[in-house]
Design a protein around this motif. Structure first.
Motif, PDB file in Angstrom:
ATOM      1  N   PHE A 129       7.662 -76.609 -82.484  1.00  0.00           N
ATOM      2  CA  PHE A 129       7.588 -75.295 -83.205  1.00  0.00           C
ATOM      3  C   PHE A 129       6.790 -74.698 -83.016  1.00  0.00           C
ATOM      4  O   PHE A 129       6.025 -75.041 -82.049  1.00  0.00           O
ATOM      5  CB  PHE A 129       6.971 -76.314 -84.642  1.00  0.00           C
ATOM      6  CG  PHE A 129       7.382 -77.661 -85.220  1.00  0.00           C
ATOM      7  CD1 PHE A 129       8.101 -77.277 -86.278  1.00  0.00           C
ATOM      8  CD2 PHE A 129       6.982 -78.844 -84.528  1.00  0.00           C
ATOM      9  CE1 PHE A 129       8.880 -78.398 -87.063  1.00  0.00           C
ATOM     10  CE2 PHE A 129       7.655 -80.011 -85.124  1.00  0.00           C
ATOM     11  CZ  PHE A 129       8.554 -79.921 -85.950  1.00  0.00           C
ATOM     12  N   ASP A 130       6.662 -73.235 -83.907  1.00  0.00           N
ATOM     13  CA  ASP A 130       6.219 -72.066 -82.897  1.00  0.00           C
ATOM     14  C   ASP A 130       4.658 -71.864 -83.650  1.00  0.00           C
ATOM     15  O   ASP A 130       4.139 -71.105 -83.775  1.00  0.00           O
ATOM     16  CB  ASP A 130       6.877 -70.784 -82.571  1.00  0.00           C
ATOM     17  CG  ASP A 130       7.638 -70.620 -83.789  1.00  0.00           C
ATOM     18  OD1 ASP A 130       6.828 -71.110 -84.858  1.00  0.00           O
ATOM     19  OD2 ASP A 130       8.298 -69.786 -84.091  1.00  0.00           O
ATOM     20  N   GLN A 131       4.435 -72.880 -85.353  1.00  0.00           N
ATOM     21  CA  GLN A 131       3.080 -72.077 -85.421  1.00  0.00           C
ATOM     22  C   GLN A 131       2.942 -73.515 -86.042  1.00  0.00           C
ATOM     23  O   GLN A 131       3.399 -75.021 -86.088  1.00  0.00           O
ATOM     24  CB  GLN A 131       4.151 -71.929 -87.025  1.00  0.00           C
ATOM     25  CG  GLN A 131       4.407 -71.024 -86.421  1.00  0.00           C
ATOM     26  CD  GLN A 131       3.410 -69.575 -86.608  1.00  0.00           C
ATOM     27  OE1 GLN A 131       2.023 -69.394 -87.286  1.00  0.00           O
ATOM     28  NE2 GLN A 131       3.684 -67.929 -85.557  1.00  0.00           N
ATOM     29  N   HIS A 132       1.242 -73.460 -86.243  1.00  0.00           N
ATOM     30  CA  HIS A 132       0.607 -75.004 -86.664  1.00  0.00           C
ATOM     31  C   HIS A 132       0.717 -75.229 -88.340  1.00  0.00           C
ATOM     32  O   HIS A 132       0.963 -76.479 -87.690  1.00  0.00           O
ATOM     33  CB  HIS A 132      -1.129 -74.267 -86.485  1.00  0.00           C
ATOM     34  CG  HIS A 132      -1.569 -75.065 -85.828  1.00  0.00           C
ATOM     35  ND1 HIS A 132      -2.446 -73.929 -84.368  1.00  0.00           N
ATOM     36  CD2 HIS A 132      -1.575 -75.442 -84.490  1.00  0.00           C
ATOM     37  CE1 HIS A 132      -2.830 -74.675 -83.316  1.00  0.00           C
ATOM     38  NE2 HIS A 132      -2.488 -76.078 -83.304  1.00  0.00           N
ATOM     39  N   SER A 133       0.889 -74.481 -89.006  1.00  0.00           N
ATOM     40  CA  SER A 133       1.399 -75.013 -89.719  1.00  0.00           C
ATOM     41  C   SER A 133       2.583 -75.731 -90.317  1.00  0.00           C
ATOM     42  O   SER A 133       2.766 -76.810 -90.957  1.00  0.00           O
ATOM     43  CB  SER A 133       1.655 -73.341 -91.251  1.00  0.00           C
ATOM     44  OG  SER A 133       2.906 -72.933 -90.328  1.00  0.00           O
ATOM     45  N   MET A 134       3.442 -75.556 -89.109  1.00  0.00           N
ATOM     46  CA  MET A 134       5.023 -76.063 -89.265  1.00  0.00           C
ATOM     47  C   MET A 134       4.610 -77.958 -88.313  1.00  0.00           C
ATOM     48  O   MET A 134       5.608 -78.237 -89.326  1.00  0.00           O
ATOM     49  CB  MET A 134       6.033 -75.662 -88.518  1.00  0.00           C
ATOM     50  CG  MET A 134       6.607 -74.212 -89.049  1.00  0.00           C
ATOM     51  SD  MET A 134       8.529 -73.462 -88.545  1.00  0.00           S
ATOM     52  CE  MET A 134       7.187 -72.278 -87.260  1.00  0.00           C
ATOM     53  N   VAL A 135       3.899 -77.458 -87.461  1.00  0.00           N
ATOM     54  CA  VAL A 135       4.066 -78.676 -87.195  1.00  0.00           C
ATOM     55  C   VAL A 135       2.652 -79.989 -87.951  1.00  0.00           C
ATOM     56  O   VAL A 135       2.835 -80.463 -87.994  1.00  0.00           O
ATOM     57  CB  VAL A 135       2.458 -78.146 -86.010  1.00  0.00           C
ATOM     58  CG1 VAL A 135       1.774 -80.067 -84.945  1.00  0.00           C
ATOM     59  CG2 VAL A 135       3.754 -78.293 -84.865  1.00  0.00           C
ATOM     60  N   ILE A 136       2.056 -79.189 -88.914  1.00  0.00           N
ATOM     61  CA  ILE A 136       1.121 -80.069 -89.788  1.00  0.00           C
ATOM     62  C   ILE A 136       1.788 -80.619 -91.299  1.00  0.00           C
ATOM     63  O   ILE A 136       2.102 -81.951 -91.284  1.00  0.00           O
ATOM     64  CB  ILE A 136      -0.683 -79.279 -89.997  1.00  0.00           C
ATOM     65  CG1 ILE A 136      -1.141 -78.968 -89.761  1.00  0.00           C
ATOM     66  CG2 ILE A 136      -0.777 -80.563 -91.418  1.00  0.00           C
ATOM     67  CD1 ILE A 136      -2.480 -77.789 -89.123  1.00  0.00           C
ATOM     68  N   ALA A 137       3.105 -79.796 -91.309  1.00  0.00           N
ATOM     69  CA  ALA A 137       3.885 -80.170 -92.251  1.00  0.00           C
ATOM     70  C   ALA A 137       4.752 -80.927 -91.763  1.00  0.00           C
ATOM     71  O   ALA A 137       4.929 -81.983 -92.036  1.00  0.00           O
ATOM     72  CB  ALA A 137       4.180 -78.843 -92.351  1.00  0.00           C
ATOM     73  N   ALA A 138       5.059 -81.425 -90.163  1.00  0.00           N
ATOM     74  CA  ALA A 138       6.236 -82.012 -90.003  1.00  0.00           C
ATOM     75  C   ALA A 138       5.701 -83.268 -89.509  1.00  0.00           C
ATOM     76  O   ALA A 138       5.847 -84.601 -89.749  1.00  0.00           O
ATOM     77  CB  ALA A 138       6.600 -81.461 -88.857  1.00  0.00           C
ATOM     78  N   ALA A 139       3.757 -83.436 -88.723  1.00  0.00           N
ATOM     79  CA  ALA A 139       3.464 -84.123 -89.725  1.00  0.00           C
ATOM     80  C   ALA A 139       3.389 -85.400 -90.387  1.00  0.00           C
ATOM     81  O   ALA A 139       2.961 -86.810 -90.354  1.00  0.00           O
ATOM     82  CB  ALA A 139       1.228 -84.567 -88.436  1.00  0.00           C
ATOM     83  N   ALA A 140       2.650 -84.354 -91.204  1.00  0.00           N
ATOM     84  CA  ALA A 140       2.039 -85.024 -93.380  1.00  0.00           C
ATOM     85  C   ALA A 140       4.136 -86.180 -93.558  1.00  0.00           C
ATOM     86  O   ALA A 140       3.990 -86.404 -94.360  1.00  0.00           O
ATOM     87  CB  ALA A 140       2.386 -84.120 -94.015  1.00  0.00           C
ATOM     88  N   ALA A 141       4.305 -85.380 -93.136  1.00  0.00           N
ATOM     89  CA  ALA A 141       6.311 -85.557 -93.798  1.00  0.00           C
ATOM     90  C   ALA A 141       6.855 -87.128 -93.173  1.00  0.00           C
ATOM     91  O   ALA A 141       7.879 -86.970 -92.804  1.00  0.00           O
ATOM     92  CB  ALA A 141       6.861 -84.566 -93.557  1.00  0.00           C
TER      93      ALA A 141
END
Length: 295
Positions: A219-231
């Motif tokens: 991913f190119d944004q931390h927000s996406m990485v964190i959302a993916a981890a939470a999912a």
């Protein structure tokens, strides 16, 4: 020179940004022909072409490129000025803040209800800026900067350093038995494009044998990485302060192991000079948020 009307300038700015009269018309609620007419009238007033008509499309001339770049800032500044005037008319203050998307989405915005409860007399507006800029040119009151203490002509107050920790969703943690960090070698990993080596560095610091998997999701944004981890899509290495609330709430679990630290920090930045009362209120509130940081 007689100043062109705001309508003509807005039509040109939108058409320049979209490189299309049709898209500009859709944005402004006008027809394509109305936008084209306004731009032609502006060109006539200025005495030079702003666009080259190429086939069925348009391309900015060098003069048009220069005007578009300056006008985008000028119109943003005008909007900020009007917002401040509207706030003042309602007995409030207004601040315009340049932010980094991850910091705003993950740290600042979730905490703002507390600020507005304490300071209903202050309005805030936010725009993205990824690099340092000239406060004298752009109409901002404050900025959030990530990097080193190297923004000339400004006052930089450090907020916090960046401590990177591995996290994942509770179900993922249990399924991969991550109470043993060594099991990460076989678990799907999430990666930030700009820091693709973070997992390798963490494995080395943790004393784990072998290399981390490179076939995970990027991913190119931390927000996406964190959302993916939470999912539950994988384990991620992310800034602790960006996920402290999720860890405290149990939405994410911290995987045992070392913390990766960077020389870079987050700073609250403002131009030198007198500090408006509304700016002081926001700065004090942000420092209080840092003092109540979860462990």
């Amino acid at each position: 020179m007689r100043l062109p009307s705001l309508t003509h300038l807005r039509c040109f700015e939108s058409a320049a940004r979209h490189q299309s009269f049709t898209a500009a018309g859709e944005e402004l609620g006008l027809t394509q022909s109305a936008v084209s007419k306004k731009v032609k009238e502006l060109e006539s007033d200025l005495g030079f072409d702003l666009f080259q008509r190429v086939g069925r499309g348009v391309v900015l001339t060098p003069a048009g490129q220069g005007l578009a770049a300056d006008l985008e800032l000028d119109l943003a500044g005008l909007r900020a000025t009007l917002q401040k005037a509207a706030a003042a008319g309602a007995g409030r203050s207004a601040l315009r803040i340049a932010v980094l998307p991850a910091f705003a989405n993950l740290w600042l915005i979730p905490r703002l209800p507390d600020f507005f409860d304490r300071h209903p007399e202050v309005e805030l507006s936010f725009s993205t800026r990824l690099e340092p800029f000239d406060f004298a040119r752009e109409n901002f009151d404050l900025a959030v900067h990530y990097g080193l203490d190297n923004w000339p002509g400004t006052h930089m107050a450090p907020l916090f350093g960046e401590e990177m920790v591995p996290v994942c969703a509770p179900g993922f943690y249990a399924a991969h038995q991550l109470e043993l960090a060594a099991n990460l070698a076989q678990a799907p990993l999430l990666h930030l494009d700009s820091r693709a080596g973070s997992w390798a560095e963490w494995f080395e610091r943790a004393g784990l044998a072998g290399s981390p998997r490179q076939d995970g999701r990027y991913f190119d944004q931390h927000s996406m990485v964190i959302a993916a981890a939470a999912a539950g899509l994988g384990a991620a290495i992310v800034p602790y302060d960006m996920v402290a609330r999720e860890i405290t709430a149990g939405d994410l679990l911290r995987i045992p192991g070392p913390v990766l630290e960077s020389r870079k920090r987050y700073f609250l930045v403002r131009p030198h000079g007198p500090v408006p009362e509304a700016v002081q209120k926001l700065e004090v509130w942000m420092r209080k948020q840092l003092r109540t940081r979860p462990d």
